[in-house]
Structure formats: structure tokens, C-alpha cells
Design an enzyme around this catalytic site. Structure first.
Site, PDB file in Angstrom:
ATOM      1  N   GLU A   1       0.803  -1.239   0.000  1.00 24.04           N
ATOM      2  CA  GLU A   1       0.000   0.000   0.000  1.00 24.04           C
ATOM      3  C   GLU A   1       0.829   1.278   0.000  1.00 24.04           C
ATOM      4  OE1 GLU A   1      -2.716  -0.416   3.296  1.00 24.04           O
ATOM      5  OE2 GLU A   1      -3.875  -1.957   2.268  1.00 24.04           O
TER       6      GLU A   1
ATOM      7  N   ASP B   1     -12.345  -9.830  -1.340  1.00 23.55           N
ATOM      8  CA  ASP B   1     -13.677  -9.867  -0.739  1.00 23.55           C
ATOM      9  C   ASP B   1     -14.562  -8.925  -1.539  1.00 23.55           C
ATOM     10  OD1 ASP B   1     -12.781  -7.381   0.428  1.00 23.55           O
ATOM     11  OD2 ASP B   1     -12.373  -8.374   2.329  1.00 23.55           O
TER      12      ASP B   1
ATOM     13  N   HIS C   1     -10.253  -5.705  -2.808  1.00 17.44           N
ATOM     14  CA  HIS C   1     -11.375  -5.461  -1.889  1.00 17.44           C
ATOM     15  C   HIS C   1     -12.415  -4.657  -2.671  1.00 17.44           C
ATOM     16  CE1 HIS C   1      -9.172  -6.909   1.589  1.00 17.44           C
ATOM     17  NE2 HIS C   1      -8.159  -6.132   1.276  1.00 17.44           N
TER      18      HIS C   1
ATOM     19  N   GLU D   1      -6.302 -10.527  -1.548  1.00 19.21           N
ATOM     20  CA  GLU D   1      -7.161 -10.245  -0.380  1.00 19.21           C
ATOM     21  C   GLU D   1      -8.619 -10.102  -0.820  1.00 19.21           C
ATOM     22  OE1 GLU D   1      -5.668  -7.003   2.022  1.00 19.21           O
ATOM     23  OE2 GLU D   1      -3.581  -7.589   1.691  1.00 19.21           O
TER      24      GLU D   1
HETATM   25  C1  XIL Z   1      -6.704  -6.027   7.991  1.00 13.01           C
HETATM   26  C2  XIL Z   1      -7.106  -7.172   8.904  1.00 13.01           C
HETATM   27  O1  XIL Z   1      -8.037  -7.970   8.214  1.00 13.01           O
HETATM   28  C3  XIL Z   1      -7.721  -6.624  10.167  1.00 13.01           C
HETATM   29  O2  XIL Z   1      -7.934  -7.692  11.107  1.00 13.01           O
HETATM   30  C4  XIL Z   1      -6.816  -5.579  10.802  1.00 13.01           C
HETATM   31  O3  XIL Z   1      -7.477  -4.994  11.911  1.00 13.01           O
HETATM   32  C5  XIL Z   1      -6.444  -4.508   9.805  1.00 13.01           C
HETATM   33  O4  XIL Z   1      -5.864  -5.114   8.670  1.00 13.01           O
HETATM   34  N1  XIL Z   1      -5.152  -4.445   3.408  1.00 13.01           N
HETATM   35  C6  XIL Z   1      -4.188  -5.296   3.914  1.00 13.01           C
HETATM   36  C7  XIL Z   1      -4.515  -6.173   5.066  1.00 13.01           C
HETATM   37  O5  XIL Z   1      -3.095  -5.405   3.344  1.00 13.01           O
HETATM   38  O6  XIL Z   1      -3.391  -6.399   5.895  1.00 13.01           O
HETATM   39  C8  XIL Z   1      -5.642  -5.590   5.886  1.00 13.01           C
HETATM   40  O7  XIL Z   1      -5.980  -6.545   6.901  1.00 13.01           O
HETATM   41  C9  XIL Z   1      -6.827  -5.265   5.005  1.00 13.01           C
HETATM   42  C10 XIL Z   1      -6.452  -4.243   3.974  1.00 13.01           C
END
Ligand code: XIL
Length: 300
Positions: free
Chosen positions: A127, A237, A206, A235
């Protein structure tokens, strides 16, 4: 095939999930996770605040619980994440300049050495680009150490564990028309041209109302792959849990040979960082397969 992992393996890919160490005692959770997934990401346990809570005092207890559970069950592990503006321990948040740069290097070496030879791919940098129309870097204490911090992180990572694929991972780089996507694309192209070691790009994916799935996702995956890196959906969702959108994501990955695998960010809706009410995952809060699950399985 009757599981996500087995279905993905038919095309040489993996299907993974983010796992939380605190849930490894929940037998419904571990039963589903063990049955369906063959790649594991620690949801929080390998982040900077977890692995180096005090400077130069590394703690791998939670990360190792995830790692050991995965490997004992025949799964591979993605490492997440080594250099990030978020979830830094307090001591690192307070640092700047050359001492922060050295602390970042020391952190990468400490964590990668512990897991040396054991990780399929590391999200070396997470990020680092800004949202909005600039296409540039996000401001952070790491960015303020100098624009070369990302390539220093990747060169450090390659030397620390030459066996791990090294990924740049981000969100909102799914839509090919967005400036942030183009900014990351230009960085990866530059790294490949100059020989900075990078092996993969992680599209967090996401998807929600503000950053919805777009049909140019396949173009994004193809374009990164054409630079000579693997692409991983890291990741996934989808708020609202659309079965059609889940199938589109799978089909877009399968259309690109260098899209090597898909990871969903949690097991059941009740495990999601977004809250169960957004219905973002493939299993409901009771562990039942949702329509999105069947859609993914059929698409794989
Ligand atoms: C999120 C986790 O799912 C949560 O439990 C935590 O509180 C915050 O981080 N991008 C990422 C992940 O790279 O590490 C993040 O995970 C979600 C967004």
C-alpha cells in the site's frame, strides 16, 4: 473437483485464505479452512507490529502458529507484510530518516531470515501508493526517508531469502483506468527495466461500492503480467457477495497464465474484517457454502 483448492489445482493455481491465529481453536473454522484452501496468509500475525513489537526484539509466536498449522496441513504460505505505513509498532511510527530506513532493512532481514526458504511469496511492500488522481506515492514516514525506499526494500528482501517470490501489494489497483493502477504499473515497469528484483504484483481486490469490480480487471491482470511478473489476487472480498462478480474475478485470473492464485480475505462472513453484515466472503456465519462459493467452484 469438490473443493476450491482442488479446483484451482486443475489449472496449476492455488486458492487461499487469510487465517487468524486466534481462531485456530474453532473447529468449524479449521475444518473449512483445511478442506478448501491450499495457500495461507496470516491476517495480522506476520505484520510489523506483531513480529517486532520492540525494536530488534522479534516475536514469531503468532506467525509461527499460522505457519505451522498451514504446513502441517500441507499448505503453502504467503508472507504478509514487511514494509507498510500501517500496523507499525509504536517505536517505528515514531522514527524517521536514516534510522527508520535502517530499521526497515533490519526488520526485513529479521523476519525473512526466520522464515527463510519457507514462504511462497512475500508482500515486501504494501500500500505505498496514494488514492485519488495523482498516481504518486502515499505520504508516510517510510516515503519521507526517500523515494528509493521501495527498491531498497526489494533488494534487501532478495538478498535475505532468494527462494521467496517478492511482491508489491496494494488495493484500488484493480481498475485499469485509475491513476493509482497506472502509478504502480509504471513503478513495476521501471523496476523490471532497471533490474530491481520484483516477481509479482498482488491485487488486494477489496471490492465495494466505492471501488467496484470493473470488467477492465482482466486488462489490469494481463498488463502487469506482460511486464514479466506474476499476478496474485491477494485479499479478495466483495461487499454484497455477488456470485456473478466472484465468477468474473475467477474467470479474469484464469484468462491470464501468470495469474497464479487467488486468496480470499477470511473464511466465513463472520470472520471478515468488514463485518458479517456486508456478506463479503464464500461461507456464511454458520459455515455454510454461499451461492458465491458454488459460483467460484464452477468457474475454477
Ligand atoms: C486487515 C485485517 O483484516 C484486520 O484484522 C486488521 O485490523 C487490519 O488489517 N489491506 C491489507 C490487510 O493489506 O493487511 C488488511 O488486513 C486489510 C487491507
Amino acid at each position: 473437483a469438490s473443493t476450491l483448492a482442488a479446483a484451482a489445482q486443475q489449472s496449476g493455481r492455488y486458492f487461499g485464505a487469510a487465517i487468524a491465529a486466534g481462531k485456530l481453536g474453532d473447529s468449524q473454522y479449521t475444518t473449512i479452512a483445511n478442506r478448501e484452501f491450499d495457500m495461507i496468509t496470516a491476517e495480522n500475525e506476520m505484520k510489523i507490529n506483531a513480529t517486532e513489537p520492540n525494536q530488534n526484539q522479534f516475536n514469531f509466536s503468532s506467525g509461527d502458529r499460522i505457519y505451522n498449522w498451514a504446513v502441517q496441513n500441507g499448505k503453502r504460505v504467503r508472507g504478509h507484510t514487511l514494509a507498510w505505513h500501517s500496523q507499525q509498532p509504536g517505536w517505528m511510527e515514531a522514527m524517521s530518516g536514516n534510522s527508520l530506513r535502517q530499521a526497515m532493512i533490519n526488520h526485513i532481514n529479521g523476519v525473512m531470515n526466520h522464515y527463510k526458504g519457507k514462504i511462497y511469496a512475500w508482500d515486501v511492500v504494501n500500500e505505498a501508493f496514494a488514492d485519488g488522481n495523482s498516481g504518486g506515492r502515499r505520504d508516510s514516514n517510510l516515503q519521507r526517508t526517500g523515494n528509493d525506499w521501495i527498491e531498497v526494500a526489494f533488494r534487501t528482501a532478495r538478498a535475505a531469502d532468494p527462494s521467496a517470490k517478492l511482491c508489491y501489494n496494494d488495493y484500488n489497483i484493480d481498475n485499469w483506468s485509475w491513476a493509482k493502477t497506472q502509478g504502480v504499473y509504471n513503478m513495476v515497469r521501471d523496476f523490471k527495466q532497471r533490474g530491481v528484483p520484483i516477481d509479482c504484483v498482488g491485487l488486494q481486490s477489496h471490492f465495494n461500492g466505492n471501488s467496484p469490480y470493473n470488467s477492465n480487471y482482466r486488462t489490469t491482470i494481463q498488463s502487469f503480467a506482460a511486464l514479466g511478473v506474476d499476478v496474485q489476487i491477494t485479499e479478495l472480498d466483495i461487499q454484497g457477495g455477488s456470485a456473478t462478480t466472484y465468477a468474473n474475478v475467477v474467470n479474469d485470473c484464469l484468462a491470464v497464465p501468470r495469474c497464479t492464485g487467488i486468496t480470499v480475505w477470511g473464511v466465513r462472513d463472520s470472520d471478515s474484517w468488514l463485518g458479517a453484515n456486508t456478506s463479503p466472503l464464500l461461507f456464511d456465519g454458520n459455515g455454510n457454502k454461499k451461492a458465491a462459493y458454488t459460483s467460484v467452484l464452477n468457474a475454477l
